[in-house]
Design an enzyme around this catalytic site. Structure first.
Site, PDB file in Angstrom:
ATOM      1  N   ARG A 204       0.857  -1.182   0.000  1.00  0.00           N
ATOM      2  CA  ARG A 204       0.000   0.000   0.000  1.00  0.00           C
ATOM      3  C   ARG A 204       0.893   1.231   0.000  1.00  0.00           C
ATOM      4  O   ARG A 204       2.045   1.184   0.455  1.00  0.00           O
ATOM      5  CB  ARG A 204      -0.907   0.024   1.234  1.00  0.00           C
TER       6      ARG A 204
ATOM      7  N   LYS B  46      -2.552  -2.458   7.882  1.00  0.00           N
ATOM      8  CA  LYS B  46      -3.771  -1.988   8.544  1.00  0.00           C
ATOM      9  C   LYS B  46      -3.990  -2.751   9.851  1.00  0.00           C
ATOM     10  O   LYS B  46      -3.745  -3.955   9.934  1.00  0.00           O
ATOM     11  CB  LYS B  46      -4.974  -2.188   7.626  1.00  0.00           C
TER      12      LYS B  46
ATOM     13  N   HIS C  91      -1.854   2.141  -6.025  1.00  0.00           N
ATOM     14  CA  HIS C  91      -2.724   1.019  -5.699  1.00  0.00           C
ATOM     15  C   HIS C  91      -2.985   0.143  -6.927  1.00  0.00           C
ATOM     16  O   HIS C  91      -3.289  -1.042  -6.790  1.00  0.00           O
ATOM     17  CB  HIS C  91      -4.044   1.518  -5.102  1.00  0.00           C
TER      18      HIS C  91
ATOM     19  N   ARG D  34      -0.516  -2.481  -6.880  1.00  0.00           N
ATOM     20  CA  ARG D  34      -0.917  -3.516  -5.915  1.00  0.00           C
ATOM     21  C   ARG D  34      -1.925  -4.463  -6.579  1.00  0.00           C
ATOM     22  O   ARG D  34      -1.839  -5.685  -6.421  1.00  0.00           O
ATOM     23  CB  ARG D  34      -1.513  -2.848  -4.680  1.00  0.00           C
TER      24      ARG D  34
ATOM     25  N   HIS E 265      -4.565  -8.997   3.587  1.00  0.00           N
ATOM     26  CA  HIS E 265      -6.020  -8.916   3.726  1.00  0.00           C
ATOM     27  C   HIS E 265      -6.483  -9.751   4.919  1.00  0.00           C
ATOM     28  O   HIS E 265      -6.081 -10.913   5.054  1.00  0.00           O
ATOM     29  CB  HIS E 265      -6.711  -9.445   2.466  1.00  0.00           C
TER      30      HIS E 265
ATOM     31  N   TYR F 193     -10.029 -10.429  -7.100  1.00  0.00           N
ATOM     32  CA  TYR F 193      -9.018 -10.602  -8.145  1.00  0.00           C
ATOM     33  C   TYR F 193      -9.259 -11.865  -8.966  1.00  0.00           C
ATOM     34  O   TYR F 193      -8.784 -11.961 -10.093  1.00  0.00           O
ATOM     35  CB  TYR F 193      -7.620 -10.636  -7.529  1.00  0.00           C
TER      36      TYR F 193
END
Length: 330
Positions: A160, A184, A255, A258, A281, A290
Site C-alpha cells: 500500500r 492496517k 494502488h 498492488r 487482507h 481478483y
C-alpha cells in the site's frame, strides 16, 4: 458544534483509532474530515456540520430519517457511493465508541442501512505496460535510481502507498529478499520481493540515500533531496507523471500496482490464500475480487487461443460438413 462533542470526536480519533487501533495518520485525517468537516478545502459537508445546519445539538437526537437526509445532502454535493459508504462506516464506528464509553445510552443509528456499493473490478497493468512504466525512470540519476526502487517495490511486493512511504530501514531484510511490513490494524506481514526489486532497492540504499540523508531523516527509507521522508501524495503524483511519459492509456496510481501484483500472481497459478497473506487482507473475500479479474483474463486468452472459439463461420462450416455426412449416412 458543542465543545464537548468535538472533544468526544478527538478522543475517538486519537485515543481510540490512533492509539488503540493503530490506524494510520492519513486515515485519522480522513475520518476527522468525515466527522467534523473541512469546507475550506472544498470537501463535502462533515457530519457535525450537517448537525449544525439542522440545529441538532444532541448526538442521540439522530435517527434513521435524519441519516437519510444527510446521505441525500451528500449525494446532492456529488459524493461518490464509495465515499458515502466510508462516511457511514466512520459515523457508525463513532457511535459504537460513544456507547462503549457510556457517553450515550443507546445507539440511534444501529439499524441504519449503508448505501449499497457498486463492486467494480480493479484496473491493472499488463506485463508489457509494467515494463514500460519501470523503464521510464532514468537510473543514471539519483532521483531515477530512487524512483525505480519505489516502483519495483510496489509491483514486487504489492505494498500500500502508506506502507511504502512509512517504510523504515529496520524493516528491510535484503539478504533474504523480504520486508517486514506493518499494515492496517497494526498487522505485521512478511513481504517477499524478487531479484529486480532487491537490486533496485540495494542500489538506492548504497548510492542515493546517503546523499539525501540529513539529521532529520531518522530511519526513513525513501527520502527527498532535502532528507525528508517522501509523502504518499508526492509518490502518487510522480507515478502519474511516469505513466503519462510512458504513454499508458490508464490513470496509473500506486494502488493499481498492488492490483497488478495480485492479478499477475493469480494468473501465474498462485494459491488465493497465499495472495491473501502477501496482500495483508484480513478477509479472503477481499482477495477474491481478483479471481474475477483473472477469470476475465482467462476468457480473453481462451477466445484468442482455442481453435473452436474463433470466428462463427468456422463453426458454421463444420456444422454444414457434419450435416452432409449425416445425410449420406441416411
Amino acid at each position: 458544534m458543542r465543545p464537548d462533542i468535538l472533544g468526544y470526536a478527538d478522543d475517538f480519533l486519537l485515543k481510540y483509532l490512533e492509539a488503540e487501533k493503530h490506524v494510520s495518520p492519513c486515515t485519522v485525517r480522513n475520518y476527522r474530515n468525515d466527522l467534523v468537516g473541512n469546507l475550506k478545502h472544498g470537501s463535502a459537508k462533515g457530519f457535525f456540520q450537517f448537525l449544525d445546519s439542522r440545529g441538532v445539538s444532541s448526538l442521540e437526537a439522530v435517527d434513521r430519517n435524519f441519516m437519510r437526509q444527510y446521505l441525500a445532502d451528500l449525494i446532492k454535493q456529488g459524493v461518490a457511493k464509495a465515499s458515502l459508504a466510508r462516511r457511514m462506516s466512520v459515523i457508525r464506528s463513532f457511535y459504537r465508541y460513544l456507547l462503549r464509553e457510556g457517553i450515550i445510552q443507546h445507539n440511534p443509528i444501529e439499524l441504519v442501512v449503508s448505501p449499497r456499493q457498486e463492486r467494480r473490478l480493479p484496473n491493472f497493468l499488463t506485463p508489457s505496460e509494467i515494463s514500460r512504466l519501470l523503464d521510464m525512470s532514468d537510473t543514471s540519476t539519483p532521483h531515477g535510481i530512487r524512483d525505480r526502487a519505489i516502483m519495483e517495490l510496489f509491483y514486487a511486493g504489492g505494498l500500500r502507498i502508506s506502507e511504502l512511504s512509512e517504510l523504515d530501514t529496520g524493516q528491510l531484510e535484503l539478504d533474504q529478499r523480504q520486508l517486514r511490513i506493518t499494515g492496517k490494524g497494526n498487522k505485521e506481514r512478511v513481504v517477499i520481493i524478487g531479484q529486480p526489486a532487491a537490486l533496485a532497492l540495494d542500489a538506492y540504499l548504497k548510492y542515493v540515500r546517503p546523499r539525501f540523508a540529513s539529521q532529520d531523516s531518522k530511519d526513513a527509507v525513501f527520502l527527498n533531496r532535502r532528507g525528508g521522508r517522501l509523502t504518499g501524495r508526492w509518490i502518487q503524483m510522480q507515478m502519474l507523471n511516469y505513466a503519462s511519459t510512458a504513454g499508458l492509456p490508464k490513470k496509473v496510481h500506486p494502488h493499481m500496482l498492488r492490483h497488478t501484483f495480485a492479478t499477475h500472481l493469480l494468473d501465474g497459478g498462485a494459491d488465493l490464500r497465499v495472495v491473501q497473506d502477501l496482500l495483508g487482507h484480513s478477509n479472503l473475500a477481499t482477495t477474491q475480487i481478483y479471481t474475477h479479474v483473472t477469470h476475465n483474463q482467462a476468457r480473453r486468452v481462451y477466445m484468442a487461443s482455442h481453435p473452436f472459439a474463433k470466428e462463427e463461420k468456422d463453426i458454421g462450416d463444420d456444422t454444414s460438413s457434419t450435416q452432409e455426412a449425416a445425410n449420406r449416412a441416411v
